[in-house]
Design an enzyme around this catalytic site. Structure first.
Site, short mmCIF file in Angstrom:
data_model
loop_
_atom_site.label_atom_id
_atom_site.label_comp_id
_atom_site.label_asym_id
_atom_site.label_seq_id
_atom_site.Cartn_x
_atom_site.Cartn_y
_atom_site.Cartn_z
NE ARG A 1 44.72 44.10 40.85
CZ ARG A 1 45.04 43.35 39.79
NH1 ARG A 1 45.00 42.04 39.86
NH2 ARG A 1 45.42 43.90 38.67
CG HIS B 1 48.92 41.87 41.53
ND1 HIS B 1 47.99 41.07 42.14
CD2 HIS B 1 50.09 41.23 41.61
CE1 HIS B 1 48.61 39.98 42.57
NE2 HIS B 1 49.88 40.05 42.26
CE1 TYR C 1 45.39 44.29 34.94
CE2 TYR C 1 47.65 44.98 34.57
CZ TYR C 1 46.63 44.66 35.44
OH TYR C 1 46.84 44.71 36.78
#
Length: 181
Positions: free
Chosen positions: A76, A80, A89
């Site tokens: 990804r 998100h 993160y």
């Protein structure tokens, strides 16, 4: 024996949780074993490999050989959601490395090396797509015979002051935009 092809786009994340914290399985594909059908893992950034795996799985299903699970491993690249900040993160270097194998860029380079695509074709395609998108946006934004604030009528069964304030704000913004501001 259902004729089903399951495709798991494994982008490595569940919002901000890395896949290795979600399961102890080495792969998602191996989970098909517990259900008694094949699971395969494919490079999800390789369009041709993904196409081949899908065609093989479809042939199995059509031949009455049951389901297949395809785990397409990718990454990804973006956030998100608009509320997500992936820098919290994951390392920027990790994302940069995955951009180098982004599927559309990767396929384009492959096709150019094989002589099946050119910069001129790419530019023409991008112009065609932009024109199509612009036309759809113009059509979408064109005046219609509908009440623009109709969605506010259906939030609750009865009117609610907070929703009515949002309606007023929406209509004010709409009027301001229509007036060129």
């Amino acid at each position: 024996k259902a004729p089903v092809v399951f495709v798991c786009q494994n982008n490595g994340w569940a919002i901000s949780t890395p896949r290795h914290q979600q399961t102890s399985s080495e792969t998602i594909a191996q989970k098909a074993i517990a259900y008694g059908f094949p699971g395969i893992q494919v490079d999800g950034n390789d369009v041709l490999a993904t196409y081949k795996a899908t065609q093989d799985a479809l042939a199995r299903a059509r031949a009455g050989e049951g389901p297949t699970l395809i785990e397409a491993v990718t990454y990804r690249l973006m956030m998100h959601t608009t509320a997500d900040d992936p820098r919290k993160y994951r390392a920027e270097q990790e994302t940069e490395a995955w951009w180098k194998v982004e599927p559309l860029i990767r396929l384009r380079r492959y096709m150019e090396r094989k002589g099946h695509w050119s910069e001129e074709q790419q530019e023409a395609l991008e112009e065609e797509i932009k024109a199509e998108v612009d036309a759809v946006v113009r059509e979408f934004e064109s005046p219609r015979d509908h009440k623009p604030d109709a969605p506010f009528d259906h939030v609750f069964g009865t009117r609610h002051e907070v929703i009515e304030e949002q309606r007023r704000s929406f209509l004010e913004n709409l009027n301001r935009e229509a007036a060129g501001g």
